[in-house]
Design a protein around this motif. Structure first.
Motif, PDB file in Angstrom:
ATOM      1  N   TRP A   1      48.872  84.890  45.079  1.00  0.00           N
ATOM      2  CA  TRP A   1      49.145  84.399  43.723  1.00  0.00           C
ATOM      3  C   TRP A   1      50.113  83.215  43.723  1.00  0.00           C
ATOM      4  N   GLY A   2      50.335  82.633  44.887  1.00  0.00           N
ATOM      5  CA  GLY A   2      51.321  81.561  44.986  1.00  0.00           C
ATOM      6  C   GLY A   2      50.769  80.211  44.586  1.00  0.00           C
ATOM      7  N   GLY A   3      51.586  79.170  44.840  1.00  0.00           N
ATOM      8  CA  GLY A   3      51.246  77.805  44.464  1.00  0.00           C
ATOM      9  C   GLY A   3      50.348  77.150  45.498  1.00  0.00           C
ATOM     10  N   PRO A   4      50.270  75.829  45.439  1.00  0.00           N
ATOM     11  CA  PRO A   4      49.338  75.089  46.311  1.00  0.00           C
ATOM     12  C   PRO A   4      49.549  75.310  47.812  1.00  0.00           C
ATOM     13  N   ARG A   5      50.793  75.395  48.253  1.00  0.00           N
ATOM     14  CA  ARG A   5      51.012  75.565  49.688  1.00  0.00           C
ATOM     15  C   ARG A   5      51.320  77.020  50.019  1.00  0.00           C
ATOM     16  N   LYS A   6      50.656  77.917  49.304  1.00  0.00           N
ATOM     17  CA  LYS A   6      51.031  79.324  49.410  1.00  0.00           C
ATOM     18  C   LYS A   6      50.828  79.884  50.808  1.00  0.00           C
ATOM     19  N   LEU A   7      49.781  79.442  51.486  1.00  0.00           N
ATOM     20  CA  LEU A   7      49.526  80.038  52.796  1.00  0.00           C
ATOM     21  C   LEU A   7      50.602  79.656  53.795  1.00  0.00           C
ATOM     22  N   TYR A   8      50.957  78.364  53.778  1.00  0.00           N
ATOM     23  CA  TYR A   8      52.033  77.914  54.661  1.00  0.00           C
ATOM     24  C   TYR A   8      53.297  78.738  54.395  1.00  0.00           C
ATOM     25  N   ALA A   9      53.650  78.862  53.111  1.00  0.00           N
ATOM     26  CA  ALA A   9      54.876  79.574  52.751  1.00  0.00           C
ATOM     27  C   ALA A   9      54.798  81.038  53.149  1.00  0.00           C
ATOM     28  N   ALA A  10      53.652  81.652  52.877  1.00  0.00           N
ATOM     29  CA  ALA A  10      53.523  83.085  53.148  1.00  0.00           C
ATOM     30  C   ALA A  10      53.629  83.353  54.647  1.00  0.00           C
ATOM     31  N   ILE A  11      52.960  82.496  55.426  1.00  0.00           N
ATOM     32  CA  ILE A  11      52.987  82.741  56.866  1.00  0.00           C
ATOM     33  C   ILE A  11      54.357  82.456  57.432  1.00  0.00           C
ATOM     34  N   LYS A  12      54.996  81.411  56.909  1.00  0.00           N
ATOM     35  CA  LYS A  12      56.351  81.106  57.365  1.00  0.00           C
ATOM     36  C   LYS A  12      57.286  82.267  57.055  1.00  0.00           C
ATOM     37  N   PHE A  13      57.169  82.769  55.836  1.00  0.00           N
ATOM     38  CA  PHE A  13      57.978  83.925  55.436  1.00  0.00           C
ATOM     39  C   PHE A  13      57.719  85.105  56.370  1.00  0.00           C
ATOM     40  N   PHE A  14      56.447  85.329  56.635  1.00  0.00           N
ATOM     41  CA  PHE A  14      56.086  86.494  57.427  1.00  0.00           C
ATOM     42  C   PHE A  14      56.597  86.368  58.851  1.00  0.00           C
ATOM     43  N   LEU A  15      56.362  85.192  59.442  1.00  0.00           N
ATOM     44  CA  LEU A  15      56.763  85.024  60.843  1.00  0.00           C
ATOM     45  C   LEU A  15      58.272  85.097  61.002  1.00  0.00           C
ATOM     46  N   TYR A  16      58.966  84.395  60.122  1.00  0.00           N
ATOM     47  CA  TYR A  16      60.428  84.427  60.170  1.00  0.00           C
ATOM     48  C   TYR A  16      60.935  85.864  60.134  1.00  0.00           C
ATOM     49  N   THR A  17      60.501  86.615  59.097  1.00  0.00           N
ATOM     50  CA  THR A  17      61.037  87.962  58.938  1.00  0.00           C
ATOM     51  C   THR A  17      60.541  88.872  60.057  1.00  0.00           C
ATOM     52  N   LEU A  18      59.349  88.588  60.540  1.00  0.00           N
ATOM     53  CA  LEU A  18      58.843  89.428  61.626  1.00  0.00           C
ATOM     54  C   LEU A  18      59.681  89.242  62.885  1.00  0.00           C
ATOM     55  N   LEU A  19      59.999  87.986  63.175  1.00  0.00           N
ATOM     56  CA  LEU A  19      60.869  87.716  64.310  1.00  0.00           C
ATOM     57  C   LEU A  19      62.178  88.481  64.157  1.00  0.00           C
TER      58      LEU A  19
END
Lengths: 519, 644
Positions: free
Chosen positions: A163-181
């Motif tokens: 449900w995010g904005g135009p660059r939602k995938l980049y943001a979501a994956i960045k969020f996920f990878l960061y927190t996963l690390l």
């Protein structure tokens, strides 16, 4: 009532899942979407209501454990590993739980018109997220904590990514990878504690309170501290682990940003307070100067970068970096006043920044742009909105009589009270000045002046539903600002315990000091 | 009744809430009526309190009321407590009294404004916050009022929200003030850390015990007082934080009157006087206060000489007069500073309201050189403003004469004084008379300029009545502080209990003969008259000389007009520097370049390697089997090495 109160934490934690169940069983189809929204809202609101008895019964002796934890519920879960289903809260978690249930229901209410696609899924994810966050604040078993910590990550990933904005995938994956690390390193830290406990006591257990009594050798503490530090620092986020935050906030839907800023960021600070400080006191003292330094860098850095942003959401996101710097400054100086201030500031940030994201969301919903330059003179057409925005701006910049001031003041007072670090308070004070600069500049550019864009001339003011999302936050902002004692009273006991663990004997409770003074 | 003095806060707050919440839908009459009534009620109540207060013996004129404990954590406690002593009493009367007249005046000045409810709500809040500031019983509550007046000034300076310059000025006022506020806050921390309390009573008592003698050098008291003074320079527009005040003229004129006379700028003076117990024990900081005061007074007076904007002249005049007050405080004459604050409140409010009356008549024409010949159409404004001018210039027997003269005399006579201060003060007195007379001649005499004919009149009783009352007050207010050679200094005696814990430098004891004091007063008067006469020569008749002078010395003229370019230097170095740092370095380089670069770099690294990993998942069963065997072999080897 007896069953309800003995299981209250479980009930509060899993209540949102009831909504998920109902939504899943509800007839599918476009025509039922309004009903789904109602269900989600009612469940979220009731979720807040059932969390209220936590306050009213908080000091009843029958709910207080010998450790000082309240409403403790303990049952074996994975016996071979020594994992327990172990819930219990103290004053710190109490305030954060109430913040979560309140902000949860507010942000679900704010989604009513914002979410138009895949409505059922959205509300399901949101309610699952709610359970995950509540579990994090309640778990006293480190394994259980970790499960909730990870559970929380998934729905947030989808909320941003779908449900995010135009660059939602980049943001979501960045969020996920960061927190996963971060999570992986956190897990290593937890396992190290787990194995060390077995080596010392011969018991397999993830009991958080037991970890506090271990007396871990300093060398090991340092390594565990560093591992957990990365996990928590990414969540907070501390400089330089913060760059996922602006992207995630900008792309997330409004309600996602509210929860992200209001509650999810507090996971990191909560982790430091609940685990790092009391379990690893020597490491805390060892790394204290470093933690102070990156907190202060965060305060100044976040404020300076916020000043130059062209996107309102990004500006508010960077302001979070600055505000969370204040929280961490308070937490890591580990003086009673500053720690209480830091924890209170977590709540304050949830209130004011949560509200600011709602505020951005309101004009975004109407105009579909977040650029500051696309707005001006909005106070002419949206007077009520202007007042709400002003109050929350002032709350955010720490105007006395509003909540932000109390938190910032206590943090800086506590820092100043420490003879070795008093000059760090100067940087904090500089952050207060910069905070006023970027927030008032934002307010001026958006609300003052004449309306330059024709589209803005017909913007409707707040609807009753939108106003309803702000009213509780405004009340809380004034309440904490004018009379913070009820909130602080829940913090005295746990904060004193933590301070006593980290800096034994340095800060006596007031009553003792008064007695010494009398003699 | 006197113990309920803090209830004086209620009407302004109620007025604020009433107009703020309901005013939008109410007719203008009720909105303005409620706004005025709130302050009027507060003033009348305080008069009643005052009547009771002066009957108390001096030793009991210190009433503390504790409402509740505000913040309590660890060893830190802050109370919500109020203090009524002679100092807060006199401040409260000035704030609500002058504030009330400004409210009444506003009903005429702001007539027809669409945001009237907003205006009166903010005005009430302003009075509330200022009253809170002077009524606070400890430094933290004082800080609440302190920030509160900052907020109100922000709201009122930015009142004309459609004007960009108003928004800029409002923000500037707030942020510049915040710099001072941050210093103030650090001072508060240091006070608590050193003395363990923020309550005025117990704090000053402790200080007088632990620091019986003043001590030079950088003591802890010096640090505290320095930090508080930096805070005061923000609110009271002293060097180096004076830059916000001239811009603050963007607000409606009655707001300027309120900010400059009764509220806001006096807060810094109040703070220093309230902390006299601390300042009197830090002589080096006192010297600094005096020097800053003198420099500010000179600089602002020089700037005022060449301003074309009528409100800017008055703004710089305020900065200059506040410099006087700080000079008085700096030589240890605390009650003299309050005396000048008291008289200044009347004549500066009067002058601003008079200027507002001129603006109403000229449809908000601000340029003095486009005015002229108003003396016939604005009779009341003209004569009341002459009273204000004479009072400000220190013409005997108007109020300004007594208070300013006392400052000059203390600067010379006090053990902490210095002849240099006195000389500088004299120069400022001459400059003051000059720029004020210049303003009067340009606005009210000569030929009417630019089509504003002889016709037109005063805007009504709501304008003239406050002007007349203020003129009366400006004329006689000096009588409460007669110099020793004329009789009794009532204000000094009234304020005495306030300074019971201050170190007595023997400031008020006269060190020289009455004749010398008279001589000094005569000198000051002569210089003022000279300044006035010069203005008459330059501006009343032939106006070509000033222009020729300006053309002849453009550099000097430009420097003066732009306030010695301090403002420009700030925006270039401080504001511009911070912006460049944030945008060019921190955000673009550190955030997007370094940190995100590292993150994205790692990501692309993984992407490349994941290509290799992906090739392993070919879907070919035989390849999988090969991998499984290889893996198993590796594990086996590892286990062997461990066991072996």
């Amino acid at each position: 009532m007896g069953f309800f109160m003995t299981n209250i934490l479980t009930i509060v934690c899993f209540f949102p899942l009831l909504g998920v169940l109902i939504i899943l069983l509800w007839p599918k189809g476009k025509e039922h979407e309004t009903e789904v929204k109602w269900i989600a809202n009612i469940v979220a609101f009731l979720g807040f209501v059932v969390s209220i008895p936590l306050i009213t019964h908080f000091n009843r002796p029958e709910y207080i454990d010998s450790s000082g934890m309240r409403y403790v519920f303990k049952a074996p879960w994975i016996e071979s590993l020594g994992v327990q289903y172990y819930f219990g809260i103290d004053g710190i978690s109490l305030l954060l739980i109430l913040l979560t249930t309140l902000l949860g229901s507010i942000s679900i209410l704010s989604s009513w018109n914002a979410i138009t696609t895949r409505v059922r899924e959205y509300y399901c994810y949101f309610l699952i997220l709610q359970t995950g966050m509540l579990g994090v604040f309640m778990a006293l078993d480190f394994f259980l904590f970790y499960v909730f910590w990870e559970v929380m990550l998934v729905p947030m990933y989808f909320i941003i990514g779908i449900w995010g904005g135009p660059r939602k995938l980049y943001a979501a994956i960045k969020f996920f990878l960061y927190t996963l690390l971060g999570s992986v390193l956190l897990l290593l830290g937890i396992l190290a504690l787990y194995f060390h406990q077995y080596a010392v006591k011969g018991v397999w257990s993830f009991d958080v309170l037991a970890f506090q009594e271990l007396g871990i050798p300093p060398d090991l503490q340092y390594w565990i501290f560093l591992a957990m530090f990365v996990g928590f620092a990414i969540k907070v986020p501390l400089f330089p682990f913060h760059t996922w935050l602006p992207d995630a906030h900008v792309e997330a839907p409004t309600a996602g940003s509210v929860i992200l800023a209001g509650v999810l960021l507090k996971m990191g600070t909560y982790g430091f307070v609940r685990f790092s400080l009391p379990i690893l006191p020597d490491a805390t003292m060892e790394f204290l100067p470093w933690m102070m330094a990156i907190s202060v860098i965060g305060i100044i850095y976040g404020a300076l970068v916020a000043m130059m942003q062209k996107d309102i959401k990004k500006l508010v996101a960077y302001s979070s970096v600055s505000h969370l710097g204040f929280c961490m400054l308070g937490v890591f100086i580990v003086t009673p006043v500053a720690l209480e201030g830091g924890i209170l500031q977590m709540i304050n940030h949830g209130i004011s920044t949560g509200a600011l994201f709602l505020i951005v969301g309101i004009i975004y919903e109407r105009r579909h742009t977040r650029m500051i330059s696309d707005y001006s003179g909005l106070s002419h057409v949206m007077p009520v909105y202007a007042v709400v925005f002003l109050i929350m701006t002032l709350s955010s910049i720490g105007m006395p009589t509003l909540n932000g001031f109390i938190g910032e003041f206590m943090v800086l007072q506590g820092v100043f009270a420490d003879p070795d670090y008093k000059l760090w308070a100067v940087f904090g004070a500089a952050g207060i000045v910069l905070g006023a600069a970027y927030m008032l500049w934002l307010y001026q550019r958006v609300m003052f002046g004449t309306i330059k864009q024709e589209e803005n001339r017909k913007l409707p003011d707040l609807t009753p539903r939108e106003l309803a999302t702000f009213v509780p936050l405004i009340i809380l902002a004034f309440w904490i600002g004018l009379y913070p004692s009820p909130f602080l009273s829940y913090l005295h006991e746990p904060v004193n315990q933590i301070v006593e663990k980290v800096r034994p004997g340095e800060f006596q409770p007031r009553s003792m000091q008064a007695q010494i003074g009398d003699r | 009744m006197i113990e309920y003095f803090w209830l004086a806060l209620v009407p302004p707050l109620a007025g604020f809430l009433f107009n703020g919440l309901a005013g939008k839908r109410l007719p203008a009459r009720i909105v303005s009526g409620a706004g005025c009534a709130a302050i009027g009620a507060s003033f009348l109540f305080l008069l009643a309190v005052f009547a009771e207060f002066i009957r108390l013996p001096a030793s009991e004129q210190q009433i503390v009321h504790r409402l509740f404990t505000w913040i309590q954590a660890g060893t830190f406690t802050a109370e919500c407590s109020f203090l009524l002593d002679p100092l807060s009493m006199i401040m409260l009367l000035v704030i609500t009294g002058v504030g009330f007249l400004i409210h009444v005046y506003s009903t005429a000045y702001m007539k027809g404004e669409s945001g009237l409810y907003r205006y009166f709500a903010y005005l009430n809040l302003f009075i509330f916050m200022m009253s809170l500031l002077v009524m606070a019983g400890n430094y933290l509550l004082l800080f609440v009022g302190w920030e509160g007046v900052g907020l109100c000034s922000y709201l009122l300076i930015g009142y004309y929200i459609e004007r960009r310059s108003a928004g800029d000025a409002a923000k500037k006022a707030f942020v510049v003030n915040r710099v001072g506020d941050a210093c103030f806050l650090l001072g508060v921390f240091l006070i608590f850390k050193t003395f363990g309390t923020l309550e005025f009573g117990s704090l000053f008592e402790t200080v007088s015990r632990t620091h019986p003698q003043p001590e030079g050098g950088f003591t802890v008291l010096a640090a505290i007082t320095l930090l508080l003074f930096l805070g005061a320079t923000g609110k009271s527009a002293q060097i180096p934080l004076q830059v916000w005040l001239p811009d603050a003229m963007e607000g409606p004129t009655p707001v300027s009157a309120l900010i400059h006379a009764a509220t806001m700028v006096t807060a810094g003076v109040y703070l220093v006087v309230r902390s006299a117990a601390l300042y009197s024990r830090a002589p080096d900081v006192l010297l600094l206060v005096a020097v800053v005061g003198v420099l500010t007074a000179l600089l602002a007076a020089l700037t005022a000489l060449v301003q074309r904007d009528i409100k800017k002249v008055l703004a710089y005049s305020t900065i200059s007069q506040l410099g006087y007050m700080f000079m008085a405080l700096g030589v240890g004459a605390f009650s003299t500073g309050i005396f000048h604050l008291f008289t200044h409140a009347f004549f500066k409010a009067l002058l601003f309201l008079g200027a507002g009356s001129v603006l109403l008549r000229l449809h908000h024409e601000l340029d003095l050189f486009r005015m002229g010949g108003l003396k016939n159409s604005l009779r009341v404004t003209c004569w009341t403003m002459w009273v204000g001018t004479a009072a400000l210039a220190g013409i005997v027997p108007l109020s300004g004469f007594f208070s300013k003269d006392e400052i000059l005399w203390r600067a010379l006579d006090s053990p902490l004084g210095h002849p240099v201060f006195w000389v500088a003060g004299l120069v400022v007195a001459g400059l003051t008379a000059f720029y004020m007379c210049r303003l009067m001649f340009l606005a009210f005499y000569g030929s009417p300029a630019h089509g504003h004919g002889e016709s037109g009149s005063e805007a009504g009783t709501a304008v003239t009545a406050p002007l007349t009352l203020l003129a009366g007050a400006a004329a006689v207010a000096g009588l409460i502080g007669l110099p020793a050679y004329l009789g009794d200094h009532r204000l000094d005696r009234f304020l005495e209990p306030v300074f019971r814990y201050s170190y007595d430098h023997g400031v008020s004891a006269s060190h020289a003969s009455h004749s010398l004091e008279l001589l000094a007063a005569g000198a000051a008067l002569a210089i003022s008259l000279l300044g006035g006469a010069l203005a008459y020569r330059l501006y009343a008749r032939d106006r070509s000389l000033p222009r020729r002078l300006a053309d002849r010395f453009p550099a000097i003229h430009g420097t003066l007009q732009r306030q010695f370019r301090i403002d420009e230097a700030y925006s270039l170095f401080v504001v511009g520097g911070l912006k460049a740092l944030s945008r060019r370095v921190l955000w673009r380089v550190v955030d997007v370049g370094v940190v995100d670069g590292a993150v994205n770099g790692t990501a692309s690294l993984f992407r490349r390697w994941s290509g290799v990993a992906a090739r392993m998942q070919s879907g070919n069963t035989r390849t999988y089997a090969a991998w499984i065997v290889t893996g198993a072999a590796l594990v086996f080897l590892y286990l062997l090495s461990v066991i072996g």
